[in-house]
Design a protein around this motif. Structure first.
Motif, PDB file in Angstrom:
ATOM      1  N   ALA A  21       1.995  25.408 -15.275  1.00 49.82           N
ATOM      2  CA  ALA A  21       0.378  25.600 -14.335  1.00 49.82           C
ATOM      3  C   ALA A  21       0.177  27.141 -13.907  1.00 49.82           C
ATOM      4  CB  ALA A  21       0.696  25.252 -12.908  1.00 49.82           C
ATOM      5  N   ILE A  22       1.386  28.077 -13.510  1.00 49.35           N
ATOM      6  CA  ILE A  22       1.339  29.086 -13.178  1.00 49.35           C
ATOM      7  C   ILE A  22       1.134  30.348 -14.760  1.00 49.35           C
ATOM      8  CG2 ILE A  22       2.980  31.638 -13.158  1.00 49.35           C
ATOM      9  CD1 ILE A  22       4.606  29.604 -10.709  1.00 49.35           C
ATOM     10  N   ILE A  23       1.884  29.971 -15.831  1.00 52.50           N
ATOM     11  CA  ILE A  23       1.168  30.331 -17.119  1.00 52.50           C
ATOM     12  C   ILE A  23       0.069  30.125 -17.611  1.00 52.50           C
ATOM     13  CG2 ILE A  23       2.392  30.364 -19.631  1.00 52.50           C
ATOM     14  CD1 ILE A  23       5.149  30.017 -17.960  1.00 52.50           C
ATOM     15  N   GLN A  24      -0.256  28.873 -17.082  1.00 50.14           N
ATOM     16  CA  GLN A  24      -1.456  28.145 -18.090  1.00 50.14           C
ATOM     17  C   GLN A  24      -2.437  29.319 -17.406  1.00 50.14           C
ATOM     18  OE1 GLN A  24      -2.419  24.189 -17.887  1.00 50.14           O
ATOM     19  NE2 GLN A  24      -3.720  24.243 -19.544  1.00 50.14           N
ATOM     20  N   ARG A  25      -2.536  28.776 -15.615  1.00 50.59           N
ATOM     21  CA  ARG A  25      -3.574  29.867 -14.910  1.00 50.59           C
ATOM     22  C   ARG A  25      -3.840  31.452 -15.714  1.00 50.59           C
ATOM     23  NH1 ARG A  25      -3.119  28.754  -8.700  1.00 50.59           N
ATOM     24  NH2 ARG A  25      -5.390  30.077  -8.833  1.00 50.59           N
ATOM     25  N   ALA A  26      -2.752  31.908 -15.833  1.00 54.39           N
ATOM     26  CA  ALA A  26      -3.114  33.087 -16.437  1.00 54.39           C
ATOM     27  C   ALA A  26      -3.214  33.605 -17.663  1.00 54.39           C
ATOM     28  CB  ALA A  26      -1.185  33.693 -16.003  1.00 54.39           C
ATOM     29  N   GLY A  27      -3.784  32.344 -18.558  1.00 53.67           N
ATOM     30  CA  GLY A  27      -4.323  32.001 -19.822  1.00 53.67           C
ATOM     31  C   GLY A  27      -3.495  32.105 -20.932  1.00 53.67           C
ATOM     32  N   GLY A  28      -2.179  31.882 -20.575  1.00 47.93           N
ATOM     33  CA  GLY A  28      -0.644  32.082 -21.581  1.00 47.93           C
ATOM     34  C   GLY A  28      -0.013  30.432 -21.685  1.00 47.93           C
TER      35      GLY A  28
END
Length: 111
Positions: A55-62
């Motif tokens: 979720a952290i990676i996805q929220r950062a656009g990765g």
């Protein structure tokens, strides 16, 4: 009974490219239910820490891929492969200076 604090961390060693460059981040786990484990029915890697990190990676656009392996193989991959992280490694004084610690994902007591 002796209690110890268990810090499970997102760990990266070496070069982790910024997420803004849209490179996939490889997440490596060792089986440690309920935090990270392979669901026996779906064969997908699931768990509280796995979900949180993705979720952290996805929220950062990765984007990320995730695989389960032994701790030794995960640490070797993180040392030799770019954009590779080890999820949920216990932070100890012996490991402190060997890795780039991104941050705690969960702090828990165990005995």
């Amino acid at each position: 009974m002796l209690f110890a604090r268990l810090n499970l961390l997102l760990l990266t060693i070496g070069s982790l490219a910024p997420v803004a460059q849209a490179q996939e981040i490889k997440l490596m786990i060792q089986e440690f239910a309920p935090f990270n484990h392979t669901d026996p029915k779906t064969r997908k890697i699931v768990g509280f820490i796995t979900d949180k990190a993705q979720a952290i990676i996805q929220r950062a656009g990765g984007s990320s891929s995730i695989s389960s392996t032994s701790l030794a193989r995960a640490l070797q991959a993180a040392r030799t492969e770019e954009n590779t992280c080890v999820l949920s490694l216990r932070r100890t004084p012996e490991r402190e200076n060997s890795y780039q610690w991104v941050g705690p994902l969960i702090i828990t007591d165990w005995a």
